[in-house]
Enzyme design. Structure first.
Site, PDB file in Angstrom:
ATOM      1  N   CYS A  46       0.834  -1.199   0.000  1.00 21.72           N
ATOM      2  CA  CYS A  46       0.000   0.000   0.000  1.00 21.72           C
ATOM      3  C   CYS A  46       0.873   1.254   0.000  1.00 21.72           C
ATOM      4  O   CYS A  46       1.971   1.275   0.576  1.00 21.72           O
ATOM      5  CB  CYS A  46      -0.906  -0.018   1.228  1.00 21.72           C
ATOM      6  N   SER A  79       0.501   3.815   1.665  1.00 18.07           N
ATOM      7  CA  SER A  79       0.711   4.324   3.027  1.00 18.07           C
ATOM      8  C   SER A  79       2.054   3.865   3.581  1.00 18.07           C
ATOM      9  O   SER A  79       2.749   4.622   4.267  1.00 18.07           O
ATOM     10  CB  SER A  79      -0.421   3.849   3.944  1.00 18.07           C
ATOM     11  N   HIS A 106       4.849   6.075   2.378  1.00 14.67           N
ATOM     12  CA  HIS A 106       4.963   7.360   3.070  1.00 14.67           C
ATOM     13  C   HIS A 106       5.959   7.262   4.232  1.00 14.67           C
ATOM     14  O   HIS A 106       6.731   8.189   4.482  1.00 14.67           O
ATOM     15  CB  HIS A 106       3.605   7.805   3.611  1.00 14.67           C
ATOM     16  N   HIS A 162       0.353  -3.639   6.278  1.00 14.07           N
ATOM     17  CA  HIS A 162      -0.884  -3.537   7.060  1.00 14.07           C
ATOM     18  C   HIS A 162      -2.116  -3.995   6.285  1.00 14.07           C
ATOM     19  O   HIS A 162      -3.220  -3.978   6.834  1.00 14.07           O
ATOM     20  CB  HIS A 162      -1.095  -2.088   7.511  1.00 14.07           C
ATOM     21  N   CYS A 203      -7.343  -2.883   3.392  1.00 12.51           N
ATOM     22  CA  CYS A 203      -7.062  -1.447   3.488  1.00 12.51           C
ATOM     23  C   CYS A 203      -7.588  -0.700   2.274  1.00 12.51           C
ATOM     24  O   CYS A 203      -8.512   0.088   2.380  1.00 12.51           O
ATOM     25  CB  CYS A 203      -5.574  -1.180   3.661  1.00 12.51           C
TER      26      CYS A 203
END
Length: 362
Positions: free
Chosen positions: A38, A40, A43, A59, A163
């Site tokens: 992902c 995320s 980041h 995650h 997610c």
């Protein structure tokens, strides 16, 4: 067991051996079958969001229960589950008012300071990322971080629901609550943006405009439900959206990248009375700037946290959408790779080559 370990920003993840503890009273040990890569996670790898090292990232995952703590009654060994970072205590004001994704007492589902850590390496604690850490052959989670699912759903598809799908579809159906016949623009056609496009289609939007800078991602957006596309690499996205809506702008827009400029564009692209929803993770310290007078037109800017989910209700719903042919998860998986390929998966994501890479552990 093998895991992809984060040692600090701007460093590649390192495949290393880690140890997991045995499940405590309300914990479950899960064999990881699939984990989506992902944006995320990227980041944190790039240092746009801080996170303490060492940590095992990941995650967005699905797997099979191997062992449960003595107080666990919700699942048993052999059950298939999706993991979710929206772990909830079930008792705080947010949980009790129907917003478990905003749980204010996450400490209740984590081990106490001084307890043996869930993940360790050579006797030293390793941080658990977002209460999940799915870039690992097994996961040790609180039972309130999983939802039990039917066993005829392929677990690579199930991982996406953990997610990206819940975030994107949920932002449309739960956070914005768009009406049938609405006009919608989605900025960013990665995994979350493609899920938002599908959410808009499921909700009955009559015009769905996908905005991206990569031709391949725009083509995928069309396959998954976008009625129109805007190539932001060669045109002004807001101007193009207004041309496609007779100058008015859209009823709803969604920012699914995590960029200040794009969040501002999403607001500028809505009509008076419209709603812009920021889904992406805008880097820490950056501020979104808008002309104040525009709020006199009743335009609204709002955020969304993991699709405003109640994941034990929403995820089974999204599974039904998939099995009914209303939600396309198959085409969202661009490639399946091994854990050792995680750094290349990040590279492919940044290059716009993939919608989603899923790491397979079988």
């Amino acid at each position: 067991m093998k895991a992809a370990v984060f040692h600090g920003p701007k460093l590649p993840l390192s495949i290393e051996d880690v140890e997991l503890d045995k499940p405590q009273d309300r914990e479950v040990l899960i064999k990881t079958v699939a984990s989506g890569v992902c944006h995320s996670d990227l980041h944190f790898v790039e240092g746009l969001y801080p996170y303490a090292a060492p940590a095992v990232l990941g995650h967005e995952a699905a797997g099979i229960i191997e062992e449960v703590g003595k107080q666990v009654t919700y699942v048993k060994p052999g059950d298939h589950v999706i993991c979710c970072l929206s772990v909830f205590c079930g008792n705080c004001e947010q949980c009790m008012s129907g917003h478990p994704n905003r749980c204010s007492n996450k400490a209740a589902t984590q081990r106490k300071p001084g307890d043996k850590p869930r993940i360790s390496q050579k006797g030293q604690p390793v941080n658990q990322f977002l209460d999940i850490s799915s870039y690992c052959e097994k996961m040790l989670l609180h039972e309130n971080a999983v939802v039990k699912i039917r066993e005829d759903l392929p677990l690579d598809r199930a991982a996406l629901i953990g997610c990206g799908v819940t975030t994107g579809v949920g932002a449309v159906l739960n956070t914005a609550k768009i009406e049938p016949g609405s006009t919608v623009a989605v900025f960013g056609a990665g995994g979350v943006g493609l899920a938002a496009i599908q959410g808009a289609r499921i909700a009955g939007a009559r015009k769905i405009i996908a905005v991206d800078m990569f031709e391949g991602k725009l083509a995928m957006a069309k396959r998954l439900g976008a009625t129109d596309t805007v190539d932001a690499s060669s045109s002004d996205a807001v101007d193009e959206i207004r041309k496609l809506t007779d100058g008015a702008g859209v009823d709803y827009s969604f920012e699914a990248i995590g960029l200040k400029k794009v969040a501002e564009q999403a607001f500028l692209a809505i009509k008076p009375g419209g709603t812009a929803t920021v889904i992406g993770m805008i880097p820490v310290g950056q501020k979104v700037e808008l002309d104040g007078y525009m709020f006199l037109t009743e335009r609204k800017l709002q955020g969304s946290n993991m699709g405003s989910n109640r994941f034990r209700i929403d995820m089974p719903k999204y599974i039904d959408f998939y099995l009914q042919g209303r939600l396309n998860l198959d085409d969202m998986i661009s490639q399946r790779r091994k854990l050792e390929d995680v750094n290349d998966a990040f590279r492919a994501m940044k290059a716009g080559e993939v919608a989603r890479t899923v790491l397979m552990f079988n």
